[in-house]
Design a protein around this motif. Structure first.
Motif, mmCIF file in Angstrom:
data_model
loop_
_atom_site.group_PDB
_atom_site.id
_atom_site.type_symbol
_atom_site.label_atom_id
_atom_site.label_comp_id
_atom_site.label_asym_id
_atom_site.label_seq_id
_atom_site.Cartn_x
_atom_site.Cartn_y
_atom_site.Cartn_z
ATOM 1 N N GLY A 255 4.543 103.394 45.115
ATOM 2 C CA GLY A 255 3.476 103.552 45.094
ATOM 3 C C GLY A 255 3.341 105.049 45.641
ATOM 4 N N LEU A 256 2.521 104.338 46.612
ATOM 5 C CA LEU A 256 2.331 105.502 47.759
ATOM 6 C C LEU A 256 2.739 106.841 47.494
ATOM 7 N N ASP B 132 -6.723 95.791 55.652
ATOM 8 C CA ASP B 132 -5.989 94.225 55.267
ATOM 9 C C ASP B 132 -5.960 93.823 56.633
ATOM 10 N N ASN C 269 -1.484 96.718 47.314
ATOM 11 C CA ASN C 269 -0.329 96.259 48.362
ATOM 12 C C ASN C 269 -0.822 95.995 49.802
ATOM 13 N N SER D 40 8.881 98.819 44.463
ATOM 14 C CA SER D 40 9.828 99.688 44.236
ATOM 15 C C SER D 40 9.490 100.975 45.375
ATOM 16 N N GLY D 41 8.738 100.817 45.718
ATOM 17 C CA GLY D 41 8.565 102.201 46.923
ATOM 18 C C GLY D 41 8.062 103.412 46.085
ATOM 19 N N LYS E 244 -0.840 91.951 48.270
ATOM 20 C CA LYS E 244 0.768 91.532 48.831
ATOM 21 C C LYS E 244 1.184 91.718 49.848
ATOM 22 N N TYR E 245 -0.048 92.225 50.944
ATOM 23 C CA TYR E 245 0.974 92.383 52.400
ATOM 24 C C TYR E 245 -0.113 91.905 53.038
ATOM 25 N N ARG F 277 10.543 101.622 51.831
ATOM 26 C CA ARG F 277 9.517 100.286 51.950
ATOM 27 C C ARG F 277 9.802 99.611 53.372
ATOM 28 N N ALA F 278 9.392 99.084 53.844
ATOM 29 C CA ALA F 278 9.629 99.020 55.350
ATOM 30 C C ALA F 278 10.724 97.911 55.249
HETATM 31 P P1 ADP Z 1 6.084 98.141 47.045
HETATM 32 O O1 ADP Z 1 6.150 99.111 45.807
HETATM 33 O O2 ADP Z 1 7.685 99.072 48.377
HETATM 34 O O3 ADP Z 1 4.651 98.330 47.843
HETATM 35 P P2 ADP Z 1 4.368 101.078 48.038
HETATM 36 O O4 ADP Z 1 4.809 102.603 47.433
HETATM 37 O O5 ADP Z 1 3.308 100.819 47.687
HETATM 38 O O6 ADP Z 1 5.701 100.486 47.816
HETATM 39 O O7 ADP Z 1 4.578 101.107 49.762
HETATM 40 C C1 ADP Z 1 5.781 101.585 50.204
HETATM 41 C C2 ADP Z 1 5.948 100.785 51.482
HETATM 42 O O8 ADP Z 1 4.873 100.769 52.340
HETATM 43 C C3 ADP Z 1 5.564 98.926 51.226
HETATM 44 O O9 ADP Z 1 7.117 98.525 51.030
HETATM 45 C C4 ADP Z 1 6.177 98.335 52.596
HETATM 46 O O10 ADP Z 1 6.621 98.296 53.234
HETATM 47 C C5 ADP Z 1 4.641 99.098 53.239
HETATM 48 N N1 ADP Z 1 3.218 98.868 52.790
HETATM 49 C C6 ADP Z 1 2.094 99.709 52.107
HETATM 50 N N2 ADP Z 1 1.279 98.462 51.671
HETATM 51 C C7 ADP Z 1 1.435 98.249 52.428
HETATM 52 C C8 ADP Z 1 -0.167 97.240 53.125
HETATM 53 N N3 ADP Z 1 -0.868 97.351 53.502
HETATM 54 N N4 ADP Z 1 1.155 96.570 54.434
HETATM 55 C C9 ADP Z 1 1.441 97.066 54.930
HETATM 56 N N5 ADP Z 1 3.222 97.577 54.288
HETATM 57 C C10 ADP Z 1 2.242 98.572 53.304
#
Ligand code: ADP
Length: 426
Positions: free
Chosen positions: A379-380, A345, A317, A376-377, A320-321, A364-365
């Protein structure tokens, strides 16, 4: 005339003596002076002056003093005092003098029993009529109030009954809606599980075939063919990752995940994951640094595979972000009972109003969707479940546009020796 007033004058003297006895000579004189509405010192002659008061002054003096006795000593004391004066006067004077001269000096509310004895038949009748009218009025008022209160109570009871009915109905509706939601959730989970399982085999087949072709086992590939097939392979890998996430989330939901706990070195795990992710980091020009990397610290009590997934998701993440050419900082903070890991990050961050949903399944934000990153939303959701299953905590701080710092803790392995840290990589 003088003779007729004797009983009243005697009462004034008795009151004056009593005042002298209770309040002292000076105060007794003061009462007298205020009744006379003048300033004149009587010295020791107060008693004589009390005897000489005019009917008007006497009335003021008696009323003032009786009020003072009442205020200072209470109703009972005053009533007893006045009764004893009356007994005294009854011995010296005829009843007529007492009823005509003494009773008018006693304020209403005192010696009421005595006063009644001196009333004429007509006066008594008038009193009875007055009291009857008063009682009737009170009674009417009471009836009115009772009627109003009964009405109000009836209304409240009615409202409560209606509210209770409504509540029962709402409760029933909610129970049904809940049941429907639960069934829908079950169907959805079942559907995801079936689809993911069904997809896994063909995706593995595609991967196997693509690798075969890419490795040149089915003949020579032109550069362009190779480039396209590599893209197809990448997409296929993403699909496999997504299907794995879906299956992972499904197993968490249905409680089917098996953990095998042993002593784990978190640093080794982080290094291995960072190594795997280095092509992605390189592609985005993102550099990884260690904010804190102690030489040695305790091993944690955990499942290596699952903890690896935690690093994999969080680091993936943050790459990616992150902004292109951004920096990721990883820190390890050993404490007595646990190790805290932080991954920071300087990327797109998480909008404040969506931060509460960030660990929800499939969430997902908005800014992540807009940035057109794949995800996929899930992971967390998986990461939190793993950390909590280890008895740790996970949280984050973020400001949109400035980046995110995720923190998680894992309890240390009890009685385990310190884990040696690998040489710093970044
Ligand atoms: P995804 O596969 O969308 O990354 P996650 O469950 O890992 O799904 O994360 C859920 C959401 O949390 C992401 O879609 C993003 O909106 C936000 N997010 C997670 N990690 C970060 C990050 N390091 N920086 C910004 N937004 C994040």
């Amino acid at each position: 005339m003088q003779e007729k007033e004797r009983a009243a004058r005697r009462l004034s003297v008795l009151l004056f003596r009593s005042a002298e006895e209770l309040f002292g000579a000076n105060r007794a004189n003061d009462f007298l002076l205020s009744a006379l509405e003048k300033r004149e010192d009587f010295g020791a002659g107060g008693e004589v002056a009390a005897e000489k008061l005019s009917p008007e002054e006497r009335k003021r003096f008696a009323a003032g003093l009786i009020r003072k006795l009442h205020d200072d000593f209470g109703a009972d004391f005053t009533e007893k005092k006045l009764s004893s004066f009356l007994e005294h006067l009854k011995r010296e004077f005829p009843e007529k003098s007492i009823s005509d001269e003494v009773m008018p000096l006693i304020p209403v509310g005192f010696l009421e029993g005595e006063r009644l004895k001196f009333l004429s038949k007509e006066e008594l009748e008038e009193r009875v009529l007055e009291k009857t009218a008063e009682l009737r009025e009170i009674n009417e008022h009471l009836e009115e109030t009772i009627k109003e209160r009964t009405e109000e109570l009836r209304r409240i009871v009615g409202e409560q009954e209606r509210a209770a009915h409504l509540l029962v109905r709402r409760d029933l509706e909610l129970t049904r809606a809940n049941e429907r939601l639960r069934r829908m959730d079950e169907i959805k989970s079942g559907f995801i599980s079936v689809v993911a399982h069904q997809l896994r085999t063909p995706l593995s087949g595609i991967k196997w075939t693509l690798n075969l072709v890419l490795n040149g086992e089915l003949g020579f590939l032109a550069e362009e063919q190779r480039a396209f097939l590599l893209k197809a392979n990448e997409s296929n890998d993403r699909m496999i990752a997504l299907v794995n996430d879906m299956l992972g989330a499904d197993r968490i939901e249905s409680g089917k995940v098996r953990y095998s706990f042993r002593a784990v070195n978190l640093l080794d795990l982080a290094d291995a994951v960072l190594f795997e992710l280095s092509p992605q980091a390189l592609a985005r020009g993102v550099s990884v640094r260690f904010a804190s990397r102690p030489k040695s610290f305790p091993l944690v009590h955990g499942d290596g595979e699952q903890l690896r997934a935690v690093f994999q998701n969080l680091l993936d993440n943050s790459i990616k972000y992150s902004r292109p050419q951004g920096t990721i900082q990883v820190g390890f903070y050993p404490r007595a009972e646990e190790i805290e890991v932080s991954i920071q990050d300087d990327g797109i961050g998480i909008p404040r109003e969506q931060q509460k949903n960030i660990f929800d399944r499939f969430f997902r934000a908005q800014n992540a969707i807009k940035a057109e990153t794949e995800g996929s939303g899930l992971g967390l959701f998986i990461v939190r479940s793993i950390v909590e299953r280890h008895g740790g905590r996970i949280w984050f701080e973020s400001e949109e546009g400035k980046g995110v710092t995720f923190h998680f803790t894992v309890p240390v392995e009890r009685g385990a020796p310190s884990g040696g840290a690998a040489a710093p990589r970044a």
